[in-house]
Write a protein that holds these residues in place. Structure first.
Motif, PDB file in Angstrom:
ATOM      1  N   GLY A 151       0.798  -1.219   0.000  1.00 22.58           N
ATOM      2  CA  GLY A 151       0.000   0.000   0.000  1.00 22.58           C
ATOM      3  C   GLY A 151       0.832   1.270   0.000  1.00 22.58           C
ATOM      4  N   LYS A 152       2.092   1.173   0.376  1.00 22.33           N
ATOM      5  CA  LYS A 152       3.001   2.324   0.394  1.00 22.33           C
ATOM      6  C   LYS A 152       3.485   2.699  -1.007  1.00 22.33           C
ATOM      7  N   LEU A 153       3.420   1.769  -1.950  1.00 25.58           N
ATOM      8  CA  LEU A 153       3.975   1.995  -3.286  1.00 25.58           C
ATOM      9  C   LEU A 153       3.295   3.154  -4.010  1.00 25.58           C
ATOM     10  N   LYS A 154       4.109   3.919  -4.710  1.00 22.75           N
ATOM     11  CA  LYS A 154       3.602   4.946  -5.623  1.00 22.75           C
ATOM     12  C   LYS A 154       3.627   4.330  -7.015  1.00 22.75           C
ATOM     13  N   LEU A 155       2.468   3.902  -7.485  1.00 26.61           N
ATOM     14  CA  LEU A 155       2.372   3.200  -8.759  1.00 26.61           C
ATOM     15  C   LEU A 155       2.043   4.183  -9.868  1.00 26.61           C
ATOM     16  N   LEU A 156       2.879   4.187 -10.896  1.00 31.37           N
ATOM     17  CA  LEU A 156       2.751   5.155 -11.984  1.00 31.37           C
ATOM     18  C   LEU A 156       2.736   4.435 -13.325  1.00 31.37           C
ATOM     19  N   ASN A 157       1.953   4.957 -14.273  1.00 30.06           N
ATOM     20  CA  ASN A 157       2.112   4.503 -15.647  1.00 30.06           C
ATOM     21  C   ASN A 157       3.103   5.441 -16.338  1.00 30.06           C
ATOM     22  N   GLU A 158       3.484   5.109 -17.551  1.00 29.09           N
ATOM     23  CA  GLU A 158       4.519   5.879 -18.246  1.00 29.09           C
ATOM     24  C   GLU A 158       4.130   7.350 -18.397  1.00 29.09           C
ATOM     25  N   ALA A 159       2.859   7.625 -18.643  1.00 32.03           N
ATOM     26  CA  ALA A 159       2.421   9.013 -18.828  1.00 32.03           C
ATOM     27  C   ALA A 159       2.522   9.827 -17.543  1.00 32.03           C
ATOM     28  N   GLU A 160       2.552   9.153 -16.408  1.00 30.18           N
ATOM     29  CA  GLU A 160       2.607   9.855 -15.125  1.00 30.18           C
ATOM     30  C   GLU A 160       4.021  10.114 -14.637  1.00 30.18           C
ATOM     31  N   THR A 161       5.025   9.533 -15.303  1.00 25.10           N
ATOM     32  CA  THR A 161       6.389   9.691 -14.816  1.00 25.10           C
ATOM     33  C   THR A 161       6.909  11.115 -15.012  1.00 25.10           C
ATOM     34  N   GLY A 162       6.513  11.775 -16.105  1.00 26.53           N
ATOM     35  CA  GLY A 162       6.949  13.159 -16.336  1.00 26.53           C
ATOM     36  C   GLY A 162       6.478  14.097 -15.234  1.00 26.53           C
ATOM     37  N   PRO A 163       5.174  14.131 -14.921  1.00 28.32           N
ATOM     38  CA  PRO A 163       4.700  14.959 -13.812  1.00 28.32           C
ATOM     39  C   PRO A 163       5.343  14.586 -12.477  1.00 28.32           C
ATOM     40  N   PHE A 164       5.626  13.285 -12.275  1.00 34.77           N
ATOM     41  CA  PHE A 164       6.268  12.867 -11.036  1.00 34.77           C
ATOM     42  C   PHE A 164       7.676  13.446 -10.933  1.00 34.77           C
ATOM     43  N   ILE A 165       8.425  13.428 -12.015  1.00 29.70           N
ATOM     44  CA  ILE A 165       9.766  14.024 -12.004  1.00 29.70           C
ATOM     45  C   ILE A 165       9.673  15.520 -11.736  1.00 29.70           C
TER      46      ILE A 165
ATOM     47  N   GLY B  80      15.193   0.798 -11.033  1.00 29.68           N
ATOM     48  CA  GLY B  80      16.179   1.859 -10.867  1.00 29.68           C
ATOM     49  C   GLY B  80      17.202   1.939 -11.970  1.00 29.68           C
ATOM     50  N   SER B  81      17.599   0.793 -12.534  1.00 27.63           N
ATOM     51  CA  SER B  81      18.633   0.789 -13.566  1.00 27.63           C
ATOM     52  C   SER B  81      18.233   1.600 -14.789  1.00 27.63           C
ATOM     53  N   ASP B  82      16.940   1.654 -15.090  1.00 34.20           N
ATOM     54  CA  ASP B  82      16.458   2.427 -16.226  1.00 34.20           C
ATOM     55  C   ASP B  82      15.966   3.811 -15.812  1.00 34.20           C
ATOM     56  N   PHE B  83      15.295   3.883 -14.661  1.00 28.85           N
ATOM     57  CA  PHE B  83      14.642   5.131 -14.290  1.00 28.85           C
ATOM     58  C   PHE B  83      15.605   6.167 -13.710  1.00 28.85           C
ATOM     59  N   ILE B  84      16.587   5.722 -12.948  1.00 28.23           N
ATOM     60  CA  ILE B  84      17.487   6.676 -12.281  1.00 28.23           C
ATOM     61  C   ILE B  84      18.293   7.511 -13.285  1.00 28.23           C
TER      62      ILE B  84
END
Length: 258
Positions: A3-17, A80-84
């Motif tokens: 329940g702690k996870l922040k689950l994002l789809n690809e379209a949501e990663t830009g706003p998250f950054i 992390g290997s791709d996202f970081i």
């Protein structure tokens, strides 16, 4: 913990950054994979560390399955290997001298090689992953320039990196970003090869890693994966009993009010 996870789809990663770019206080970004889940089930202190990470992202097929077990849509696999590398590039590009970069983890020569690969031609400060929390804080304070925004990559493995991140966060006042990156520096230095795209596409990067590092990773996966499903099943079986108990309690309370 799922329940702690922040689950994002690809379209949501830009706003998250963009949210991470606008941070106002020291912020921890972490990743939860099957190995971390297992450790957290065995040690309450590790579970507590994960629960205090500000943003915890899903990493791997194991946590995808755990999400489905818990009725949550897994969304994108943000390992992390791709996202970081993408995150750092988007945060730092065009920012001039507003940021300062720290790499904390692994050992030489992979520490410096990985940091150069991850940070490009930008200046950085690097220290190996075998120090105490107090030594990392001292290193940060020695190199921090007031007015700049630190991005600190901690690549010490779980659970040490999460514990060090929380210690640093409690001692810092600057709006730093602390990234718990696991083996990111080793991968960036090409100490360990990434799995072929076909393995990654089908969520089998763990199998490739075990094949190339059997001595170090056999127990983590050959033993850890069955253990992971045991923990998931235990959680699933415990849930109906809890609901049933609550239901019976509610019925008793309802009866007492008649």
């Amino acid at each position: 913990m799922i329940g702690k996870l922040k689950l994002l789809n690809e379209a949501e990663t830009g706003p998250f950054i963009s949210t991470l770019r606008q941070r106002k206080s020291p912020t921890i970004l972490g990743f939860l994979n099957q190995h971390g889940y297992n450790i957290a089930q065995r040690h309450a202190s590790v579970r507590d560390s994960f629960m205090h990470v500000d943003h915890l992202l899903r990493d791997g097929i194991g946590i995808k399955i755990a999400c489905l077990f818990n009725g949550r849509e897994p969304k994108a696999n943000l390992n992390g290997s791709d996202f970081i590398p993408r995150l750092i590039e988007e945060l730092v590009s065009g920012s001039g001298d507003n940021h300062e970069l720290f790499a904390m983890g692994t050992r030489e020569p992979w520490l410096s090689e990985g940091a150069r690969s991850l940070f490009g031609d930008r200046d950085f400060h690097a220290i190996d992953g075998f120090k105490s929390s107090e030594e990392y804080l001292e290193f940060y304070r020695k190199h921090h320039v007031p007015g700049r925004y630190p991005i600190i990559v901690l690549a010490m493995g779980m659970p040490k990196q999460e514990q060090v991140a929380l210690y640093l966060q409690n001692e810092m006042e600057t709006p730093a970003l602390l990234i718990c990156g696991g083996a990111i520096l080793d991968f960036a230095a090409e100490r360990f090869p990434r799995a072929p795209l076909l393995f990654r596409r089908f969520g089998l990067e763990w199998a490739f890693r075990m094949l190339i590092e059997p001595r170090r990773l056999f127990k983590r996966y050959a033993v850890g994966i069955p253990l992971f499903f045991y923990y998931l099943s235990r959680s699933l079986l415990a849930r109906p009993r809890h609901i049933s108990s609550a239901s019976r309690s509610g019925k008793r309370q309802a009866t007492s009010y008649k």
